[in-house]
Design an enzyme around this catalytic site. Structure first.
Site, PDB file in Angstrom:
ATOM      1  N   GLU A   1       3.784  27.809 -34.218  1.00 36.73           N
ATOM      2  CA  GLU A   1       2.752  28.447 -33.424  1.00 36.73           C
ATOM      3  C   GLU A   1       1.687  29.473 -34.200  1.00 36.73           C
ATOM      4  OE1 GLU A   1       3.984  29.963 -29.785  1.00 36.73           O
ATOM      5  OE2 GLU A   1       4.254  28.055 -28.806  1.00 36.73           O
TER       6      GLU A   1
ATOM      7  N   GLU B   1       8.233  22.343 -27.557  1.00 41.66           N
ATOM      8  CA  GLU B   1       8.481  23.145 -26.806  1.00 41.66           C
ATOM      9  C   GLU B   1       7.893  22.754 -25.329  1.00 41.66           C
ATOM     10  OE1 GLU B   1       7.812  27.198 -27.628  1.00 41.66           O
ATOM     11  OE2 GLU B   1       8.279  26.913 -29.772  1.00 41.66           O
TER      12      GLU B   1
END
Length: 686
Positions: free
Chosen positions: A154, A307
């Site tokens: 991320e 995710e």
């Protein structure tokens, strides 16, 4: 390159796994493997935030726990997505070397801690990242469990240290060559912002909108170079293992399309807030659009849902549990859009830390007796039943929407255009909002559009949509013109083709860059409406079904070579055209100059799809109901029928189908329970 999606011969299934947090509990580590097998897991992600457990001090490495975890998983038939640990720097590194910590806009250097906050231009951090990645690649090259490198995690953010500011100036010198060229590009004479020395440039003055746009580009380029730096030892020592990093959907400051060009696979994180309200189906429609964006960047090939949460998260103001059926529906959405791996954050809830109450497959009780675990097992069985899909490219749609991060950045940097209103559950940028609304209207008509980009080939598409494509360069405008001239159907919307790549308004009337003649309209000005204000539009037939509510954006356009197909009903621009159609070459260009409601867009796209000679549904699907098709290796079509609403919905099926969940025969009208998903397979090979 290893085809990981054929490695297990079914869509992959797993979660972020942190065995290093449970080394004092061998009983839990043993039980984890048993529960993974019970849930149908095929893969696990290891080591996302494990740097200090590998390297407790500079150059002192400890990999024994990871050796054990990799071996255990392999013995259980479970593959590993091995992460580089660079998303959270060690305290020993950041305390000894404060220059690797970011500086904020106020000039304050951040303390150690948090995550995703290293300075992206720090050469020391890049060296240390390569060093730990090299040790991992050396140790696990050839390990039979290793299937994928999960690089960093991320990645985001910006830094304003002297190193980053110096790098920005060097980046600008390479781009513009001279200060005269830079000042012209930035329209710097306005407010006396002309730059006379490179050292005068800092990215803090938001009134220089060309500079704001360039800063966004520069920071994005820094992140791409961070990825490339990290992958050097991985590709050198394990060239057969693909590399990816996890995107964050339509995250504002990261141009993921540019990132996708340096990665082997596209991966995404997605955490929608399904809170069982009347309009919560809109959240699932946002996910539909994001999934289409991922398969667009993957160019139709398999991608990874890296995710998501099987239950609630822990960072909304109210963390509502997912209602029965929602978790299964979400997983099937990813599969329907070409994802061949579904992974959760996280496998097991930790006892401490700020995410100890974040959803997980295994709760704090440690058992396999929870409702969430049972639903995860249901997803595992469904993925196994869809094995024929795995690794098969998703077929192209005849319709595509052009998505562009630079248009998002340019609209945000420009002072004047109205910001998007707060939409459930949060505001978005105008470009994404417009793209999503047009995607949703098409989906209700049975057309699941692709997402494409300015530099991709559009020739296979029958219809191309430019949703508030605010920034356009001359080459892209010429490409649009050629596409229509050769017989294509194009749709332009409000706020399309306003500025050039330097965020300067095009001269010669809007839409600019020569597209005024393609659409056959002149957009003289635009009216921005208050939140409580609206207008209405009427299409030619004039019945109730031909009306639309207009909100937020209302352009005052002149039909030049085009002819109007809908007009405004109110205000001083009553009876002025709001939607137009123009013949150009052998193709057709439609323009919609206002933000129409869902009914209005469906009415508009009936004309567009007919012009493109595409099938038009007699009745639009109910809002919140979606049908997605994906073909398997044997030629059979897998049909996913979703009810994203909290009420029952009836859907008419075309053809005959077998329900993969209960082996029932399905045809004609079927009823879907609230939040229900039907996973079907065609009775015949197409």
């Amino acid at each position: 390159m290893l085809n990981i999606f054929k490695h297990k011969n079914q869509p992959l299934y797993g979660a972020d796994y942190n065995p290093d947090q449970w080394l004092d509990r061998p009983d839990i580590l043993t039980r984890d493997i048993e529960l993974m097998k019970e849930a149908g897991c095929t893969t696990m992600t290891l080591g996302v935030f494990a740097w200090t457990s590998y390297e407790s001090e500079d150059g002192v490495y400890h990999f024994e726990w990871l050796d054990d975890a990799m071996d255990r998983l392999h013995q259980a038939g479970i593959g590993v997505f091995l992460a580089t640990p660079t998303a959270a720097k060690p305290l020993w590194l950041s305390e000894a070397n404060p220059e690797i910590r970011r500086v904020d806009r106020q000039g304050v250097r951040e303390p150690s801690g948090e995550r995703h906050n290293h300075c992206p231009s720090s050469q020391l951090f890049r060296q240390k990242s390569q060093a730990i990645n090299r040790e991992l690649a050396k140790r696990y090259a050839g390990h039979p469990a290793l299937m994928l490198w999960h690089v960093n995690n991320e990645i985001s953010g910006e830094c304003f240290c002297e190193s980053c500011l110096t790098e920005f100036r060097v980046w600008l010198q390479r781009k513009y060559g001279s200060l005269d060229a830079l000042n012209a590009a930035w329209w710097a004479a306005f407010w006396n912002h002309s730059v006379t020395e490179w050292e005068q440039i800092t990215p803090f003055d938001q009134s220089v909108d060309g500079m704001v746009l360039d800063w966004r580009r520069f920071v994005n380029d820094l992140h791409v170079s961070t990825l490339e730096n990290e992958m050097v030892p991985l590709r050198e020592l394990t060239p057969e293992i693909p590399c990816t990093t996890n995107f964050m959907s339509t995250f504002d400051t990261n141009n993921y399309y540019q990132w996708s060009k340096v990665l082997d696979l596209v991966s995404n994180d997605r955490y929608p807030l399904h809170d069982d309200r009347e309009n919560s189906w809109q959240v699932s429609m946002r996910t539909e659009f994001v999934n289409a964006l991922m398969r667009g960047m993957a160019k139709g090939q398999s991608w990874i849902q890296m995710e998501c949460s099987p239950s609630s998260v822990n960072w909304w103001q109210v963390n509502k549990l997912k209602r029965p059926g929602v978790h299964f529906s979400e997983a099937m959405q990813y599969l329907a859009h070409g994802a061949d791996a579904v992974h959760y954050f996280q496998w097991r809830k930790g006892r401490g830390g700020c995410e100890k109450f974040h959803g997980a497959v295994i709760d704090h009780d440690g058992s396999g007796q929870t409702r969430v675990f049972a639903e995860c097992c249901e997803v595992g069985r469904a993925l196994e039943s869809c094995a024929d899909i795995s690794g098969v490219p998703r077929e192209k749609s005849p319709v595509a929407i052009v998505y562009d991060w630079e248009s998002k950045w340019a609209i945000r940097a420009s002072v004047g255009p109205k910001a998007p209103r707060l939409e459930y559950p949060k505001a978005d940028d105008v470009h994404t909002q417009t793209a999503r609304e047009h995607y949703n209207a098409l989906a209700r008509m049975g057309v699941n559009a692709d997402i494409t980009f300015k530099d991709q080939d559009w020739s296979d598409y029958r219809c191309l949509i430019l949703p508030s494509l605010y920034l356009i360069d001359a080459d892209t405008a010429a490409k649009v013109s050629s596409y229509v001239e050769a017989g294509g159907v194009v749709v332009g919307t409000y706020l399309t083709a306003y500025v050039d790549p330097n965020n300067r308004v095009w001269n010669g009337g809007l839409p600019g860059a020569g597209l005024r003649s393609v659409f056959g309209v002149w957009n003289e000005e635009i009216d921005y409406l208050f939140e409580e204000e609206s207008n209405t539009a009427m299409f030619n037939q004039g019945s109730e079904q031909d009306q639309s509510i207009v909100t937020d954006f209302a352009e005052l356009i002149h039909a030049e070579s085009a002819h109007g197909i809908a007009v405004y009903n109110q205000d001083f621009y009553q009876n002025r055209p709001v939607c137009t159609k123009n013949a150009f070459g052998t193709g057709t260009a439609f323009y919609v100059g206002a933000r129409l409601d869902g009914q209005g867009l469906i009415r508009f796209y009936r004309d567009v799809l007919m012009a493109a000679k595409l099938k038009v549904r007699a009745e639009a699907l109910p809002a919140g109901v979606v049908i997605q098709d994906r073909k398997g290796a044997a030629g059979r079509v897998f049909r996913f029928v979703f009810n994203f609403t909290r009420t029952k919905q009836a859907v008419e099926l075309e053809g005959e189908w077998r329900d993969l969940v209960n082996d029932a025969h399905r045809f004609g009208s079927v009823e879907l329970a609230p939040y229900a998903t039907m996973t079907l397979i065609s009775e015949s090979v197409n």
